[in-house]
Design a protein around this motif. Structure first.
Motif, PDB file in Angstrom:
ATOM      1  N   ALA A  21      51.523  40.375  44.105  1.00 42.96           N
ATOM      2  CA  ALA A  21      50.598  40.575  45.223  1.00 42.96           C
ATOM      3  C   ALA A  21      49.152  40.537  44.738  1.00 42.96           C
ATOM      4  CB  ALA A  21      50.893  41.897  45.921  1.00 42.96           C
ATOM      5  N   THR A  22      48.907  41.203  43.623  1.00 41.46           N
ATOM      6  CA  THR A  22      47.550  41.201  43.059  1.00 41.46           C
ATOM      7  C   THR A  22      47.151  39.806  42.602  1.00 41.46           C
ATOM      8  OG1 THR A  22      47.862  43.482  42.314  1.00 41.46           O
ATOM      9  CG2 THR A  22      46.055  42.241  41.319  1.00 41.46           C
ATOM     10  N   LEU A  23      48.091  39.113  41.949  1.00 38.47           N
ATOM     11  CA  LEU A  23      47.806  37.763  41.465  1.00 38.47           C
ATOM     12  C   LEU A  23      47.484  36.818  42.625  1.00 38.47           C
ATOM     13  CD1 LEU A  23      47.738  35.716  39.135  1.00 38.47           C
ATOM     14  CD2 LEU A  23      50.203  35.415  39.442  1.00 38.47           C
ATOM     15  N   MET A  24      48.266  36.899  43.694  1.00 40.38           N
ATOM     16  CA  MET A  24      48.021  36.028  44.846  1.00 40.38           C
ATOM     17  C   MET A  24      46.687  36.361  45.506  1.00 40.38           C
ATOM     18  SD  MET A  24      51.813  35.832  46.603  1.00 40.38           S
ATOM     19  CE  MET A  24      51.148  34.909  47.995  1.00 40.38           C
ATOM     20  N   THR A  25      46.403  37.653  45.652  1.00 40.00           N
ATOM     21  CA  THR A  25      45.140  38.049  46.280  1.00 40.00           C
ATOM     22  C   THR A  25      43.954  37.596  45.458  1.00 40.00           C
ATOM     23  OG1 THR A  25      46.228  39.994  47.220  1.00 40.00           O
ATOM     24  CG2 THR A  25      43.827  39.984  47.191  1.00 40.00           C
ATOM     25  N   MET A  26      44.038  37.773  44.150  1.00 41.00           N
ATOM     26  CA  MET A  26      42.937  37.355  43.280  1.00 41.00           C
ATOM     27  C   MET A  26      42.761  35.843  43.317  1.00 41.00           C
ATOM     28  SD  MET A  26      42.902  39.664  39.828  1.00 41.00           S
ATOM     29  CE  MET A  26      41.413  38.805  39.335  1.00 41.00           C
ATOM     30  N   THR A  27      43.871  35.119  43.314  1.00 41.49           N
ATOM     31  CA  THR A  27      43.781  33.657  43.346  1.00 41.49           C
ATOM     32  C   THR A  27      43.118  33.183  44.631  1.00 41.49           C
ATOM     33  OG1 THR A  27      45.786  33.469  41.998  1.00 41.49           O
ATOM     34  CG2 THR A  27      45.093  31.523  43.210  1.00 41.49           C
ATOM     35  N   LEU A  28      43.543  33.754  45.760  1.00 41.76           N
ATOM     36  CA  LEU A  28      42.932  33.384  47.036  1.00 41.76           C
ATOM     37  C   LEU A  28      41.459  33.760  47.074  1.00 41.76           C
ATOM     38  CD1 LEU A  28      45.774  34.407  49.537  1.00 41.76           C
ATOM     39  CD2 LEU A  28      45.091  32.098  48.868  1.00 41.76           C
ATOM     40  N   THR A  29      41.134  34.928  46.515  1.00 47.90           N
ATOM     41  CA  THR A  29      39.741  35.351  46.489  1.00 47.90           C
ATOM     42  C   THR A  29      38.893  34.401  45.666  1.00 47.90           C
ATOM     43  OG1 THR A  29      40.396  37.669  46.725  1.00 47.90           O
ATOM     44  CG2 THR A  29      38.186  37.239  45.890  1.00 47.90           C
ATOM     45  N   LEU A  30      39.380  34.026  44.505  1.00 47.94           N
ATOM     46  CA  LEU A  30      38.620  33.116  43.645  1.00 47.94           C
ATOM     47  C   LEU A  30      38.524  31.729  44.268  1.00 47.94           C
ATOM     48  CD1 LEU A  30      39.976  34.171  40.138  1.00 47.94           C
ATOM     49  CD2 LEU A  30      37.765  34.722  41.158  1.00 47.94           C
ATOM     50  N   ALA A 219      43.093  36.495  34.238  1.00 44.62           N
ATOM     51  CA  ALA A 219      43.057  35.171  33.604  1.00 44.62           C
ATOM     52  C   ALA A 219      44.009  34.203  34.307  1.00 44.62           C
ATOM     53  CB  ALA A 219      43.426  35.299  32.128  1.00 44.62           C
ATOM     54  N   LEU A 220      45.199  34.688  34.676  1.00 40.51           N
ATOM     55  CA  LEU A 220      46.143  33.821  35.393  1.00 40.51           C
ATOM     56  C   LEU A 220      45.590  33.408  36.760  1.00 40.51           C
ATOM     57  CD1 LEU A 220      49.560  35.571  34.615  1.00 40.51           C
ATOM     58  CD2 LEU A 220      48.752  33.368  33.759  1.00 40.51           C
ATOM     59  N   ALA A 221      44.978  34.362  37.459  1.00 43.01           N
ATOM     60  CA  ALA A 221      44.403  34.046  38.765  1.00 43.01           C
ATOM     61  C   ALA A 221      43.271  33.028  38.625  1.00 43.01           C
ATOM     62  CB  ALA A 221      43.886  35.320  39.436  1.00 43.01           C
ATOM     63  N   ALA A 222      42.447  33.181  37.595  1.00 42.05           N
ATOM     64  CA  ALA A 222      41.353  32.239  37.379  1.00 42.05           C
ATOM     65  C   ALA A 222      41.888  30.843  37.076  1.00 42.05           C
ATOM     66  CB  ALA A 222      40.468  32.737  36.233  1.00 42.05           C
ATOM     67  N   ALA A 223      42.923  30.764  36.244  1.00 39.59           N
ATOM     68  CA  ALA A 223      43.496  29.460  35.906  1.00 39.59           C
ATOM     69  C   ALA A 223      44.114  28.788  37.135  1.00 39.59           C
ATOM     70  CB  ALA A 223      44.549  29.636  34.811  1.00 39.59           C
ATOM     71  N   ALA A 257      30.545  22.218  36.124  1.00 34.01           N
ATOM     72  CA  ALA A 257      31.197  22.976  35.052  1.00 34.01           C
ATOM     73  C   ALA A 257      30.691  24.419  34.955  1.00 34.01           C
ATOM     74  CB  ALA A 257      31.026  22.239  33.724  1.00 34.01           C
ATOM     75  N   PRO A 258      29.368  24.676  34.937  1.00 37.53           N
ATOM     76  CA  PRO A 258      28.931  26.077  34.868  1.00 37.53           C
ATOM     77  C   PRO A 258      29.380  26.902  36.064  1.00 37.53           C
ATOM     78  CG  PRO A 258      27.123  24.580  34.335  1.00 37.53           C
ATOM     79  CD  PRO A 258      28.231  23.745  34.886  1.00 37.53           C
ATOM     80  N   LEU A 259      29.376  26.304  37.248  1.00 34.15           N
ATOM     81  CA  LEU A 259      29.775  27.046  38.440  1.00 34.15           C
ATOM     82  C   LEU A 259      31.254  27.405  38.389  1.00 34.15           C
ATOM     83  CD1 LEU A 259      28.610  26.392  42.028  1.00 34.15           C
ATOM     84  CD2 LEU A 259      31.049  26.644  41.596  1.00 34.15           C
ATOM     85  N   LEU A 260      32.104  26.434  38.056  1.00 32.43           N
ATOM     86  CA  LEU A 260      33.537  26.707  37.980  1.00 32.43           C
ATOM     87  C   LEU A 260      33.855  27.657  36.832  1.00 32.43           C
ATOM     88  CD1 LEU A 260      34.889  23.101  38.677  1.00 32.43           C
ATOM     89  CD2 LEU A 260      34.804  25.038  40.259  1.00 32.43           C
ATOM     90  N   GLY A 261      33.131  27.508  35.725  1.00 30.94           N
ATOM     91  CA  GLY A 261      33.315  28.450  34.614  1.00 30.94           C
ATOM     92  C   GLY A 261      32.929  29.857  35.009  1.00 30.94           C
ATOM     93  N   LEU A 266      34.433  35.395  36.366  1.00 31.14           N
ATOM     94  CA  LEU A 266      34.421  36.488  37.337  1.00 31.14           C
ATOM     95  C   LEU A 266      35.832  37.004  37.601  1.00 31.14           C
ATOM     96  CD1 LEU A 266      32.824  38.238  39.291  1.00 31.14           C
ATOM     97  CD2 LEU A 266      33.098  36.450  41.013  1.00 31.14           C
ATOM     98  N   GLY A 267      36.813  36.092  37.680  1.00 32.79           N
ATOM     99  CA  GLY A 267      38.189  36.530  37.875  1.00 32.79           C
ATOM    100  C   GLY A 267      38.680  37.394  36.730  1.00 32.79           C
ATOM    101  N   ILE A 268      38.375  36.974  35.518  1.00 35.09           N
ATOM    102  CA  ILE A 268      38.781  37.760  34.346  1.00 35.09           C
ATOM    103  C   ILE A 268      38.074  39.108  34.335  1.00 35.09           C
ATOM    104  CG2 ILE A 268      38.757  37.814  31.827  1.00 35.09           C
ATOM    105  CD1 ILE A 268      38.983  34.751  31.892  1.00 35.09           C
ATOM    106  N   LEU A 269      36.784  39.093  34.693  1.00 34.48           N
ATOM    107  CA  LEU A 269      36.009  40.338  34.687  1.00 34.48           C
ATOM    108  C   LEU A 269      36.528  41.319  35.728  1.00 34.48           C
ATOM    109  CD1 LEU A 269      33.560  41.835  33.538  1.00 34.48           C
ATOM    110  CD2 LEU A 269      32.169  40.764  35.324  1.00 34.48           C
ATOM    111  N   ILE A 270      36.891  40.822  36.909  1.00 33.79           N
ATOM    112  CA  ILE A 270      37.419  41.707  37.948  1.00 33.79           C
ATOM    113  C   ILE A 270      38.731  42.334  37.495  1.00 33.79           C
ATOM    114  CG2 ILE A 270      38.421  41.744  40.268  1.00 33.79           C
ATOM    115  CD1 ILE A 270      36.409  39.647  41.072  1.00 33.79           C
ATOM    116  N   GLY A 271      39.604  41.528  36.888  1.00 41.68           N
ATOM    117  CA  GLY A 271      40.861  42.075  36.378  1.00 41.68           C
ATOM    118  C   GLY A 271      40.635  43.134  35.323  1.00 41.68           C
ATOM    119  N   LEU A 272      39.689  42.890  34.424  1.00 43.10           N
ATOM    120  CA  LEU A 272      39.404  43.843  33.356  1.00 43.10           C
ATOM    121  C   LEU A 272      38.806  45.136  33.901  1.00 43.10           C
ATOM    122  CD1 LEU A 272      39.183  44.479  30.322  1.00 43.10           C
ATOM    123  CD2 LEU A 272      36.959  43.338  30.334  1.00 43.10           C
TER     124      LEU A 272
END
Length: 287
Positions: A21-30, A219-223, A257-261, A266-272
């Motif tokens: 659930a968290t992974l799906m929510t984060m992926t949709l958010t990103l 990291a998984l959500a960002a990928a 590239a900078p924008l997508l990076g 941000l996805g990794i930072l939110i998870g952390l």
């Protein structure tokens, strides 16, 4: 570190529903965040193009002090550039578009007045500049394409604001999902955590697997988000270029590239951060 990583993976597997659930929510958010940022990037490019094309034209009276009005117009803070176009120059420009204009002028005289043409620093300032110039003595009328410019600016601004609000709400919801997922995982291991505390385990040692869990999910959500967003955006912009070649879509890798990076980071930072806050709060409740 291997122990902590193994414990993080075990916690994810044992709490698979909350993790998914968290992974799906984060992926949709990103995905939404990336879409809004890319949309904003293209909106800004469109606004820049508008700024290069939109002019405020001030038509002067026959007895106006042209040079004085030009100096006053240049003194307006929002004006980027101002120039005076005489009635003869205006007639020459109109003749290039309509050869019959000079013949008509030979019969009835030159109907075009001297004109001040101003470019603004920001397209949003067009109405303000037009109002200030219209108030100057010697200005008969002002034209800047109000119906087109005002509508375009309002639409683009509304799109950006709605996107930012939506992404903010999604980010907040994702953060709460991460907090709940980590909290549930720690609650399921409460007996093990209590034993570890009795044996003298430090807070950092206890928190590390759950921090890694949040980091892995982020990291998984960002990928996943980038894997979906990048080809979808490139395909969409290719269609837009084919259907509307004049639309200034952004496709150059140096800009994307900078924008997508940044979206991935941000996805990794939110998870952390979500896992750090959740573990800190839960351990404080146990004390």
């Amino acid at each position: 570190m291997k122990y902590h990583l193994r414990q993080a993976l075990l916690a994810m597997r044992g709490n698979v529903t909350a993790t998914l659930a968290t992974l799906m929510t984060m992926t949709l958010t990103l995905l939404m965040l990336g879409f809004v940022l890319l949309l904003t990037l293209n909106v800004n490019r469109t606004i820049e193009q508008l700024e290069g094309q939109v002019e405020v034209a001030a038509f002067l009276a026959g007895d106006a002090q042209d040079e004085s009005l030009l100096a006053q117009a240049r003194a307006i803070p929002q004006v980027r550039d101002a120039r005076l176009v005489t009635s003869t120059q205006v007639l020459t420009e109109m003749t290039q578009d309509s050869p019959f204009a000079r013949d008509a002028a030979a019969l009835v005289g030159n109907p075009y007045p001297d004109t001040l043409r101003l470019r603004v620093s920001r397209v949003e300032d067009t109405r303000t500049v037009a109002a200030q110039v219209a108030a100057l003595p010697g200005v008969d009328d002002v034209e800047y394409g109000a119906g087109y410019v005002d509508t375009t600016v309002r639409t683009l601004s509304a799109v950006r604001l709605a996107g930012y609000l939506l992404v903010g709400l999604l980010l907040l919801g994702t953060l709460f999902n991460i907090l709940n997922a980590v909290r549930v995982a720690m609650y399921a291991r409460r007996d093990e955590i209590s034993v570890m505390r009795l044996l003298g385990a430090t807070r950092g040692f206890i928190r590390m697997p759950h921090v890694l869990e949040g980091l892995i999910v982020g990291a998984l959500a960002a990928a996943l988000a980038l894997a979906i967003l990048t080809p979808a955006y490139l395909s969409l912009t290719q269609r837009v270029q084919q259907l509307a070649p004049v639309f200034p879509v952004v496709r150059d890798p140096g800009t994307l590239a900078p924008l997508l990076g940044g979206v991935a980071c941000l996805g990794i930072l939110i998870g952390l951060l979500g896992s750090v806050f959740a573990t800190r709060r839960y351990l404080q409740e146990l004390e």
